[in-house]
Design a protein around this motif. Structure first.
Motif, PDB file in Angstrom:
ATOM      1  N   ASN A 165      33.081  52.263  78.063  1.00  0.00           N
ATOM      2  CA  ASN A 165      32.796  53.718  78.683  1.00  0.00           C
ATOM      3  C   ASN A 165      31.190  53.626  78.460  1.00  0.00           C
ATOM      4  OD1 ASN A 165      31.971  56.569  78.202  1.00  0.00           O
ATOM      5  ND2 ASN A 165      33.629  56.691  79.367  1.00  0.00           N
ATOM      6  N   VAL A 166      30.457  53.535  79.614  1.00  0.00           N
ATOM      7  CA  VAL A 166      28.943  53.393  79.194  1.00  0.00           C
ATOM      8  C   VAL A 166      28.525  54.708  79.854  1.00  0.00           C
ATOM      9  CG1 VAL A 166      26.837  52.583  80.083  1.00  0.00           C
ATOM     10  CG2 VAL A 166      28.809  51.024  79.815  1.00  0.00           C
TER      11      VAL A 166
ATOM     12  N   MET B 264      21.702  66.166  79.526  1.00  0.00           N
ATOM     13  CA  MET B 264      22.837  65.584  80.591  1.00  0.00           C
ATOM     14  C   MET B 264      23.308  64.237  80.326  1.00  0.00           C
ATOM     15  SD  MET B 264      19.723  64.188  83.249  1.00  0.00           S
ATOM     16  CE  MET B 264      20.971  63.295  84.431  1.00  0.00           C
ATOM     17  N   MET B 265      24.483  64.019  80.840  1.00  0.00           N
ATOM     18  CA  MET B 265      25.073  62.669  80.625  1.00  0.00           C
ATOM     19  C   MET B 265      25.689  62.244  81.800  1.00  0.00           C
ATOM     20  SD  MET B 265      28.026  61.676  77.544  1.00  0.00           S
ATOM     21  CE  MET B 265      26.675  61.651  76.364  1.00  0.00           C
ATOM     22  N   ILE B 266      25.591  61.016  82.144  1.00  0.00           N
ATOM     23  CA  ILE B 266      26.363  60.241  83.191  1.00  0.00           C
ATOM     24  C   ILE B 266      27.155  59.072  82.744  1.00  0.00           C
ATOM     25  CG2 ILE B 266      24.622  59.180  84.126  1.00  0.00           C
ATOM     26  CD1 ILE B 266      26.045  60.369  86.941  1.00  0.00           C
ATOM     27  N   ALA B 267      28.351  58.783  83.211  1.00  0.00           N
ATOM     28  CA  ALA B 267      29.075  57.918  82.219  1.00  0.00           C
ATOM     29  C   ALA B 267      29.728  57.054  83.696  1.00  0.00           C
ATOM     30  CB  ALA B 267      29.950  58.515  81.368  1.00  0.00           C
ATOM     31  N   ASP B 268      30.258  55.883  83.152  1.00  0.00           N
ATOM     32  CA  ASP B 268      30.949  54.929  84.039  1.00  0.00           C
ATOM     33  C   ASP B 268      31.931  54.358  82.939  1.00  0.00           C
ATOM     34  OD1 ASP B 268      30.888  55.338  87.019  1.00  0.00           O
ATOM     35  OD2 ASP B 268      28.678  54.391  86.435  1.00  0.00           O
ATOM     36  N   THR B 269      33.188  53.940  83.525  1.00  0.00           N
ATOM     37  CA  THR B 269      33.922  52.926  82.991  1.00  0.00           C
ATOM     38  C   THR B 269      33.764  51.609  83.461  1.00  0.00           C
ATOM     39  OG1 THR B 269      35.421  54.768  82.217  1.00  0.00           O
ATOM     40  CG2 THR B 269      36.233  52.493  81.814  1.00  0.00           C
ATOM     41  N   VAL B 270      33.463  50.580  82.738  1.00  0.00           N
ATOM     42  CA  VAL B 270      33.119  49.203  83.188  1.00  0.00           C
ATOM     43  C   VAL B 270      34.055  48.175  82.521  1.00  0.00           C
ATOM     44  CG1 VAL B 270      31.033  49.679  83.844  1.00  0.00           C
ATOM     45  CG2 VAL B 270      31.182  48.748  81.741  1.00  0.00           C
TER      46      VAL B 270
END
Length: 178
Positions: free
Chosen positions: A61-62, A86-92
């Motif tokens: 989870n980045v 703020m935060m934004i995330a993606d799962t890679v």
């Protein structure tokens, strides 16, 4: 594959410094974590201290987070000197070809899709703080009151119902978009 997690953090920090040097100091202490047997594998934190290497088959989870970002001068006077985060995330997923598969790629990331303002349609009501007993008033004798007036508690319940209904509408809209 084989890249230490602290190098990943340093690469993000360097990229951010190139784009906007004032934001480099706002970066959170870690920018994600590995997902394994536990949702958040603490041995796989992406930070400056972790020298563990990325391997094929790992999932992360980045989550790029920035804290205490100052508002720019173009905003309303009441925001001068204040900050936001703020935060934004993606799962890679790191596949065996040394490629990164973004598992959350189909999730919308444009500003209207990722930001919420729950009070946009509601008027803000300022509540007066109770400063305790006033001079010349009778003590409450240990009775805890939710409101001072008969209709006030009904008004608060009504506002809470409206807020919950609005949140459900937002959630339904976001689910339909997916």
């Amino acid at each position: 594959i084989g890249t230490p997690l602290n190098s990943v953090y340093q690469a993000v920090q360097g990229h951010l410094a190139k784009k906007d040097s004032s934001l480099a100091g706002c970066l959170t202490n870690n920018i994600g974590f590995g997902i394994g047997l536990e949702f958040r594998e603490t041995v796989l934190l992406i930070n400056t201290k972790n020298s563990r290497k990325v391997e094929a088959g790992m999932t992360f989870n980045v989550a790029i987070g920035l804290n205490n970002i100052p508002y720019d001068g173009n905003l309303k006077k009441k925001l001068e000197g204040k900050t936001y985060s703020m935060m934004i995330a993606d799962t890679v997923y790191i596949n065996d070809k040394d490629e990164v598969d973004i598992l959350t790629q189909k999730v919308a990331k444009d500003y209207p899709s990722i930001s919420y303002n729950l009070d946009a349609d509601e008027e803000e009501e300022e509540e007066e703080e109770d400063e305790g007993p006033r001079r010349g008033t009778a003590p409450s004798r240990g009775v805890v009151k939710e409101s001072r007036l008969r209709g006030e508690s009904q008004k608060n319940e009504s506002n809470e119902k409206k807020r919950r209904a609005h949140q459900l509408e937002i959630m339904d809209d976001k689910q339909k978009e997916l």
